[in-house]
Enzyme design. Structure first.
Site, PDB file in Angstrom:
ATOM      1  CE  LYS A 147       6.550   1.347  -6.306  1.00 42.79           C
ATOM      2  NZ  LYS A 147       5.264   1.202  -5.524  1.00 42.79           N
ATOM      3  CG  ASP A 148      12.177   1.776  -6.934  1.00 39.90           C
ATOM      4  OD1 ASP A 148      11.122   2.822  -6.713  1.00 39.90           O
ATOM      5  OD2 ASP A 148      12.481   0.760  -6.496  1.00 39.90           O
ATOM      6  NE  ARG A 195       1.238   5.981  -6.986  1.00 34.33           N
ATOM      7  CZ  ARG A 195       0.561   5.094  -6.683  1.00 34.33           C
ATOM      8  NH1 ARG A 195      -0.872   4.944  -6.727  1.00 34.33           N
ATOM      9  NH2 ARG A 195       1.248   4.264  -5.782  1.00 34.33           N
ATOM     10  NE  ARG A 196       0.783   3.624  -2.674  1.00 35.02           N
ATOM     11  CZ  ARG A 196       1.965   3.035  -2.698  1.00 35.02           C
ATOM     12  NH1 ARG A 196       2.823   3.537  -1.907  1.00 35.02           N
ATOM     13  NH2 ARG A 196       1.911   1.914  -3.177  1.00 35.02           N
ATOM     14  NE  ARG A 213      11.828   6.473   2.225  1.00 34.98           N
ATOM     15  CZ  ARG A 213      13.124   6.874   2.224  1.00 34.98           C
ATOM     16  NH1 ARG A 213      13.570   7.874   2.838  1.00 34.98           N
ATOM     17  NH2 ARG A 213      13.918   5.773   1.804  1.00 34.98           N
ATOM     18  NE  ARG A 219       6.884   1.051   3.589  1.00 37.01           N
ATOM     19  CZ  ARG A 219       7.025   1.574   2.401  1.00 37.01           C
ATOM     20  NH1 ARG A 219       6.031   2.069   2.034  1.00 37.01           N
ATOM     21  NH2 ARG A 219       7.861   0.610   1.478  1.00 37.01           N
ATOM     22  CB  CYS A 306       9.573  10.473  -6.007  1.00 31.62           C
ATOM     23  SG  CYS A 306      11.040  11.200  -5.286  1.00 31.62           S
TER      24      CYS A 306
END
Length: 379
Positions: A147-148, A195-196, A213, A219, A306
């Site tokens: 996904k990166d 997206r979230r 981040r 986190r 992104c």
């Protein structure tokens, strides 16, 4: 005269001794708790031999056969070690000590943690430095969270391998609440993902999303310290690091459609590097590759990064490929969804993703994309 077999015990004076062999390998002697039983011809044995310390001889290559490039986060390293172990299991020559070397490369996304991803550049934040190291020969292969990886690859690199995909869903994590629906208005949601954010705000417009981040461990620590009320993480990463005890609830696809290529690991090498391509092609999981490339073709058609709230998920069901995708307004005020069903093949998967992306791009209001930096906007 009959032969009597005895056991010779060898005591090593130094912890390591080595000698170079003609084939380029090094033979090293190491301490071991195991006994080395060496047959000897003896006339008689007058006492029991009691070994003190035994010799174990292992082959070790003089230089690494494969240098594996990776980011340095705990999750990235877990994925690099997974790749290393798969290579060792598949190729006996890579099981020798020193045949595989893990090389940590720090990326822009790792260095800048105090800004949202959208503010420091959209594409290649976690891959660019790995690409450079690959092309200049410092590493032989690079392990990425797919996904990166941008929808284009730098010239001179190829992506011949994707490992079997993990669970693609997102996990809701909170020490105060059991479900997203329990969050009162004004609750702080820690996430750097647009997206979230857009999907959350579409359902729960009273929530407040703040930049959050760092690696998974940091986190979760911030969450436990009360910096935010909850966060969302890919369950794939928690699975790979044996940290699923932190997941409060795994979200279904109707609540949170995953990121394109979420849960997939891709491995790149240099174009024309047949040696490393052969290694990687043997590890490739074709079902994962077909599904992920469908999603990536969808993303490419939308020109997404992104800075764009986009989600997409393709999977195999029977002999068919089923795909669901969406593009959203940043504040969740509008979400456009699309689906496709096609034959299960690489070509059909690419075509379905591309077609779905093109259709959504036509349907989306101009403001969905007008505020992108590349279009003169602010995000």
């Amino acid at each position: 005269m009959s032969k009597i077999i005895a056991t010779m015990s060898i005591t090593i004076a130094h912890p390591r001794a080595s000698t170079h062999l003609s084939n380029g390998k090094i033979m090293r002697a190491r301490h071991s708790g195991f006994n080395a039983s060496i047959p000897l011809v003896a006339r008689r044995v007058n006492h029991n031999v009691r070994p003190r310390e035994a010799l174990r001889v292992t082959a070790e290559v003089a230089a690494p056969v494969i240098k594996i490039g990776t980011r340095g986060s705990p999750l990235a390293l877990a994925q690099a070690y997974m790749t290393r172990d798969l290579l060792k299991k598949s190729f006996p020559e890579l099981a020798n000590d020193g045949a595989l070397e893990i090389c940590i490369i720090k990326t822009t996304g790792d260095k800048v943690l105090d800004q949202p991803l959208a503010d420091i550049g959209g594409k290649g934040l976690f891959t660019r430095e790995l690409d450079v190291a690959l092309l200049d020969g410092r590493i032989d292969i690079a392990v990425h969270s797919m996904k990166d990886v941008p929808t284009y690859l730098p010239e001179g690199t190829i992506l011949p391998c994707m490992l079997p995909r993990e669970d693609v869903r997102d996990a809701f994590i909170s020490v105060k609440y059991d479900d997203l629906s329990d969050l009162p208005d004004g609750s702080l949601v820690g996430t750097a993902s647009l997206r979230r954010q857009s999907q959350l705000l579409a359902r729960f417009p009273g929530l407040k999303c703040v930049n959050f981040r760092g690696n998974v461990q940091s986190r979760i620590r911030k969450l436990q310290e009360g910096v935010v009320d909850c966060t969302l993480l890919a369950i794939a990463g928690l699975n790979r690091m044996d940290m699923t005890q932190h997941a409060t609830k795994i979200l279904d696809f109707d609540t949170m459609l995953p990121a394109v290529a979420q849960g997939a690991i891709g491995i790149t090498c240099r174009t024309g590097d047949s040696k490393h391509m052969t290694y990687l092609e043997s590890l490739n999981h074709e079902e994962t590759r077909i599904a992920v490339e469908c999603e990536r073709s969808f993303l490419a058609a939308l020109d997404g990064s992104c800075r764009t709230p986009i989600a997409g998920y393709a999977r195999k069901e029977g002999d068919e490929l089923k795909f669901n995708g969406l593009v959203a307004a940043l504040d969740g005020s509008e979400i456009l969804e699309i689906s496709r069903v096609t034959k299960w093949s690489y070509a059909d998967a690419i075509a379905a993703g591309k077609d779905a992306g093109a259709e959504l791009k036509k349907q989306a209001p101009a403001e969905f994309f007008a505020n992108l930096i590349e279009h003169g906007g602010s995000w």
